[in-house]
Design an enzyme around this catalytic site. Structure first.
Site, PDB file in Angstrom:
ATOM      1  N   GLU A  36       0.781  -1.169  -0.043  1.00  0.00           N
ATOM      2  CA  GLU A  36       0.016   0.082  -0.063  1.00  0.00           C
ATOM      3  C   GLU A  36       0.959   1.325   0.047  1.00  0.00           C
ATOM      4  O   GLU A  36       0.397   2.245  -0.576  1.00  0.00           O
ATOM      5  CB  GLU A  36      -0.787  -0.127   1.336  1.00  0.00           C
ATOM      6  CG  GLU A  36      -2.126  -0.806   1.210  1.00  0.00           C
ATOM      7  CD  GLU A  36      -2.836  -1.282   2.284  1.00  0.00           C
ATOM      8  OE1 GLU A  36      -3.682  -1.258   2.493  1.00  0.00           O
ATOM      9  OE2 GLU A  36      -2.141  -1.472   3.452  1.00  0.00           O
ATOM     10  N   SER A  83      34.358  12.254  20.632  1.00  0.00           N
ATOM     11  CA  SER A  83      34.425  10.977  20.971  1.00  0.00           C
ATOM     12  C   SER A  83      34.239  10.546  22.321  1.00  0.00           C
ATOM     13  O   SER A  83      34.142  11.597  23.069  1.00  0.00           O
ATOM     14  CB  SER A  83      35.642  10.264  20.741  1.00  0.00           C
ATOM     15  OG  SER A  83      36.339  10.835  19.331  1.00  0.00           O
ATOM     16  N   LYS A 116      24.425   1.701  22.702  1.00  0.00           N
ATOM     17  CA  LYS A 116      25.505   2.367  22.132  1.00  0.00           C
ATOM     18  C   LYS A 116      25.360   1.684  20.718  1.00  0.00           C
ATOM     19  O   LYS A 116      25.919   0.643  20.615  1.00  0.00           O
ATOM     20  CB  LYS A 116      26.745   2.190  22.440  1.00  0.00           C
ATOM     21  CG  LYS A 116      28.132   2.940  21.740  1.00  0.00           C
ATOM     22  CD  LYS A 116      29.255   2.797  22.702  1.00  0.00           C
ATOM     23  CE  LYS A 116      30.386   3.409  22.046  1.00  0.00           C
ATOM     24  NZ  LYS A 116      30.696   3.295  20.611  1.00  0.00           N
ATOM     25  N   CYS A 430      51.531 -26.592   1.503  1.00  0.00           N
ATOM     26  CA  CYS A 430      51.763 -27.328   0.093  1.00  0.00           C
ATOM     27  C   CYS A 430      52.386 -26.548  -0.963  1.00  0.00           C
ATOM     28  O   CYS A 430      52.280 -25.603  -1.144  1.00  0.00           O
ATOM     29  CB  CYS A 430      50.119 -27.510  -0.336  1.00  0.00           C
ATOM     30  SG  CYS A 430      50.032 -28.214  -1.771  1.00  0.00           S
ATOM     31  N   CYS A 435      48.482 -27.149  -7.583  1.00  0.00           N
ATOM     32  CA  CYS A 435      47.645 -27.435  -6.447  1.00  0.00           C
ATOM     33  C   CYS A 435      46.426 -26.508  -6.806  1.00  0.00           C
ATOM     34  O   CYS A 435      46.343 -25.325  -6.862  1.00  0.00           O
ATOM     35  CB  CYS A 435      47.985 -27.192  -5.008  1.00  0.00           C
ATOM     36  SG  CYS A 435      46.743 -26.978  -3.955  1.00  0.00           S
TER      37      CYS A 435
HETATM   38  S1  IVH Z   1      26.277  10.305  22.386  1.00  0.00           S
HETATM   39  C1  IVH Z   1      30.174  13.559  22.418  1.00  0.00           C
HETATM   40  N1  IVH Z   1      24.543   8.298  22.230  1.00  0.00           N
HETATM   41  O1  IVH Z   1      29.541   6.232  19.940  1.00  0.00           O
HETATM   42  C2  IVH Z   1      29.696  12.055  21.888  1.00  0.00           C
HETATM   43  N2  IVH Z   1      26.919   8.150  20.883  1.00  0.00           N
HETATM   44  O2  IVH Z   1      32.373   6.443  21.125  1.00  0.00           O
HETATM   45  C3  IVH Z   1      28.172  11.808  22.287  1.00  0.00           C
HETATM   46  N3  IVH Z   1      27.216   6.259  19.540  1.00  0.00           N
HETATM   47  O3  IVH Z   1      30.537   9.079  17.711  1.00  0.00           O
HETATM   48  C4  IVH Z   1      27.726  10.568  21.467  1.00  0.00           C
HETATM   49  N4  IVH Z   1      25.304   5.320  20.127  1.00  0.00           N
HETATM   50  O4  IVH Z   1      28.820   7.720  17.025  1.00  0.00           O
HETATM   51  C5  IVH Z   1      25.749   8.802  21.631  1.00  0.00           C
HETATM   52  N5  IVH Z   1      23.365   6.437  21.993  1.00  0.00           N
HETATM   53  C6  IVH Z   1      24.526   6.920  21.834  1.00  0.00           C
HETATM   54  C7  IVH Z   1      25.482   6.551  20.685  1.00  0.00           C
HETATM   55  C8  IVH Z   1      26.517   7.065  20.363  1.00  0.00           C
HETATM   56  C9  IVH Z   1      26.371   5.126  19.224  1.00  0.00           C
HETATM   57  C10 IVH Z   1      28.601   6.371  18.762  1.00  0.00           C
HETATM   58  C11 IVH Z   1      28.526   7.723  18.199  1.00  0.00           C
HETATM   59  C12 IVH Z   1      29.848   8.240  19.045  1.00  0.00           C
HETATM   60  C13 IVH Z   1      30.617   6.995  19.407  1.00  0.00           C
HETATM   61  C14 IVH Z   1      31.425   7.473  20.682  1.00  0.00           C
END
Ligand code: IVH
Length: 677
Positions: A36, A83, A116, A430, A435
């Site tokens: 649909e 990060s 995560k 081998c 082979c």
């Molecule tokens: S918060 C300051 N929430 O994990 C960065 N990150 O190692 C705040 N990621 O670069 C990030 N799930 O790509 C946040 N629920 C989540 C996440 C998440 C995956 C990744 C994200 C970040 C990396 C950090």
């Protein structure tokens, strides 16, 4: 239909489709079938085709993907994409919590814990409620503009729903999140690739990352990527906290995970972690841990950051997932260089996002150390991207008749070749050049992505062409176009498929020398060594002429590799192979680069050396190779053009002449120092 009627209908259709996208991706509660949905989309397509003036970039029809792009533009993030500090330990989480408390100087704070997602971070920019640009994280400061690919992802709204905060509409903002793929979608794509004889992806994250970097958005559109949004950045509107942002994002139409939790203290966070440790295996997508964030945005800014890491957030990672399954058999795989690798055939078991039925057992010693026997219940472990590992077995479940494993003495290829193990090596080999298993692996390696990258010549296709007698060695690949008719007679081959493969083969003629050198499959010559060799030798002819001594003198090339190279080029049939590759038009030398000429990137570029006397530890050919590997030139006689005289014991007239001309005289140690920089 009049244009006005069409405009009205287009409007309605778009709203309806957006509504369904929302139900599907944000609420995970679709109310219509895929069929649909497709009908609505089709109607919209037809109307827009009839009235092109009604097409707009935020129309759902624009998701099918525009024209391929050559290169992604670089974009600078408005705020760096940070990060997270990672930990596997609850004690370290408790330390983190202490630092937060001390930093805020209060007990009055809460955490938001979220899954995560194991995918690729992305930033989405909206102006006046419309999607204008999306970029990868890149190095955190600048990323790639992959808007054309992101546009095709139905889970990303092209236009957001109207939402106000304190009477101010939310129109200009940035949303960040993780693009990921569900396990089922991942497995479907891999299964299809196996059917097509194409290379498979290791895990959903790799496939996601590879997809986002594709130059053809039409392929991206077919790959059912998802997004979980986790942060909202806006200048004009006051937001209070992380949970609050999540709700606003959802209201605007962005999928956020549904499994986040506001935790009043670190103990609650611990229970969240334990709960998901047990549940994560049943999720429809991969997570690699949980993310913990101080909920209040004000408190986040008090805590600030240290370099790339915020002090208000941390990631707790789960250990690699383990599973138990039966070891059905151990079989031998013959590698491209003749190396024999024992492989575990397992009862299929689902672990970390995919079904596992094979695992490498490395070599005879590995099997002996683990003490595993066929019939055992073995424990396998799978980290984020690594191939599954067998890490042990369950002694209580060993069948009474399970026998000690005997490593075979002959190659499984059927030629009866006795396997050989060299002094100090863990592997059996081998050494029969006929082979068939080795031939297969050699050609598969040759065509693989890191080597000649031949699209359309995946494992299954190589196998089929080999069985049909059309391929025996890697040079035969370039004769395939003469066998078009024969290929077309094979099962599963049609014009289009043949064409695609031949195009792939043709394109591979452009692959640089270092890739060719790696692709040829010389024992111990991996990508890194190939690059080193190409740095030291401008052409295959120079490389083939080098003796073991001068090869081993190159920094990074040990005696084992040097021996293997000399052995390889010493074999007549290998030299013939190289000649055929040359005739096929492959790149067997590296282009003269500016770096070769000017003082560029190698320590001795542009410098001319003369060597004289007996050096303390090096023979002259070694010194020559060393200098040349670093871009220097070695000549026989001292002149005004000589940059350095490398002099050892008993240096005679050359030394006198150099002194007369005022040329710098160095010893072996100084040469090494110059190279070490
Ligand atoms: S918060 C300051 N929430 O994990 C960065 N990150 O190692 C705040 N990621 O670069 C990030 N799930 O790509 C946040 N629920 C989540 C996440 C998440 C995956 C990744 C994200 C970040 C990396 C950090």
């Amino acid at each position: 239909m009049s244009i006005d009627a069409a405009r009205a209908r287009v409007q309605t259709l778009r709203e309806e489709i957006r509504g369904h996208d929302y139900r599907y991706y944000v609420e995970a509660d679709p109310v219509i079938s895929d069929r649909e949905y497709d009908l609505l989309l089709r109607e919209l397509f037809d109307l827009e085709a009839q009235f092109p003036e009604l097409v707009s970039p935020d129309s759902p029809t624009q998701r099918v993907g525009g024209e391929p792009v050559k290169e992604f533009a670089s974009v600078r993030h408005a705020r760096p994409m940070l990060s997270l500090q990672n930990t596997y330990s609850k004690d370290e989480l408790a330390d983190f919590d202490r630092r937060v408390r001390e930093g805020l100087d209060t007990d009055d704070y809460a955490y938001m814990a979220d899954l995560k997602y194991d995918g690729v971070a992305i930033s989405l920019l909206y102006e006046d409620g419309k999607f204008v640009r999306g970029a990868t994280r890149g190095d955190g400061v600048t990323g790639d503009d992959v808007s054309s690919n992101l546009r095709t992802i139905r889970a990303i709204p092209l236009e957001v729903k109207h939402v106000e905060v304190g009477g101010v509409p939310l129109r200009n903002f940035e949303v960040r999140g993780e693009i990921y793929m569900r396990n089922a979608d991942f497995e479907k794509i891999n299964a299809e690739r196996i059917r097509n004889g194409e290379k498979t992806f290791a895990n959903p994250r790799n496939l996601t990352a590879g997809t986002l970097k594709m130059q053809d958005p039409r392929i991206v559109a077919e790959r059912s990527l998802r997004i979980a949004c986790y942060s909202l950045i806006t200048d004009g509107v006051e937001l209070s906290g992380q949970t609050d942002s999540m709700q606003l994002m959802r209201a605007m139409g962005f999928p956020t995970g549904a499994d986040y939790r506001l935790c009043a203290d670190i103990e609650t966070v611990f229970s969240y972690i334990e709960e998901w440790e047990n549940r994560r295996g049943r999720l429809e997508f991969m997570i690699d841990g949980i993310v913990l964030k101080v909920d209040s945005l004000e408190q986040q800014s008090i805590l600030g950051r240290v370099s790339r890491f915020p002090r208000w957030a941390i990631a707790y990672k789960y250990e690699a997932e383990k599973a138990r399954t039966k070891l059905e058999d151990i079989f031998m795989q013959v590698g491209r260089t003749g190396v024999i690798t024992p492989v575990a055939a397992l009862s299929p078991v689902f672990v970390s996002g995919s079904t596992v039925s094979r695992a490498t057992l490395h070599n005879a010693d590995f099997i002996a150390e683990l003490g595993i026997r066929v019939g055992d219940t073995v424990i396998i472990e799978k980290g984020g991207e690594v191939i599954p590992k067998v890490v042990g077995f369950v002694p209580e479940q060993r069948p009474a008749d399970a026998e000690l494993f005997q490593f075979p003495t002959e190659c499984p290829c059927g030629l009866g070749q006795e396997l050989k193990r060299y002094e100090g090596e863990a592997n059996f080999y081998c050494e029969n050049p006929e082979c068939p298993s080795q031939r297969l692996r050699k050609i598969i390696h040759f065509a693989s992505r890191g080597a000649m990258d031949i699209e359309g010549l995946g494992d299954k296709n190589v196998e089929q062409l080999l069985e049909a007698g059309l391929l025996k060695n890697v040079a035969d690949v370039y004769d395939l176009e003469q066998h078009r008719a024969q290929i077309l007679e094979l099962e599963r081959w049609a014009d289009k498929k043949v064409e695609r493969m031949l195009e792939g083969i043709n394109r591979s003629r452009e692959r640089p020398f270092e890739k060719v050198l790696y692709a040829v499959g010389i024992r111990f010559v991996g990508e890194e060594i190939a690059r080193l060799l190409v740095g030291a030798f401008r052409s295959i002819d120079e490389l083939m002429a080098a003796d073991q001594e001068s090869l081993a003198a190159i920094h990074g090339i040990g005696p084992r590799i040097a021996e293997s190279l000399v052995k390889f080029f010493g074999v007549e049939r290998n030299r013939e192979l190289i000649e055929r590759l040359r005739a096929a038009g492959l790149q067997l030398d590296r282009p003269e680069t500016a770096a070769d000429e000017n003082a560029g990137n190698r320590a001795l570029s542009g410098k001319t050396f003369v060597i004289t006397g007996t050096l303390p530890s090096m023979k002259r050919p070694e010194a020559k190779a060393l200098i040349e590997a670093q871009g220097g030139k070695v000549t026989g006689s001292v002149s005004a053009k000589t940059s350095f005289l490398l002099a050892g014991e008993d240096a005679g007239s050359k030394r006198d002449k150099a002194e007369k001309l005022g040329i710098t005289i160095i010893g072996e140690d100084e040469l090494r120092a110059m190279i070490a920089g």
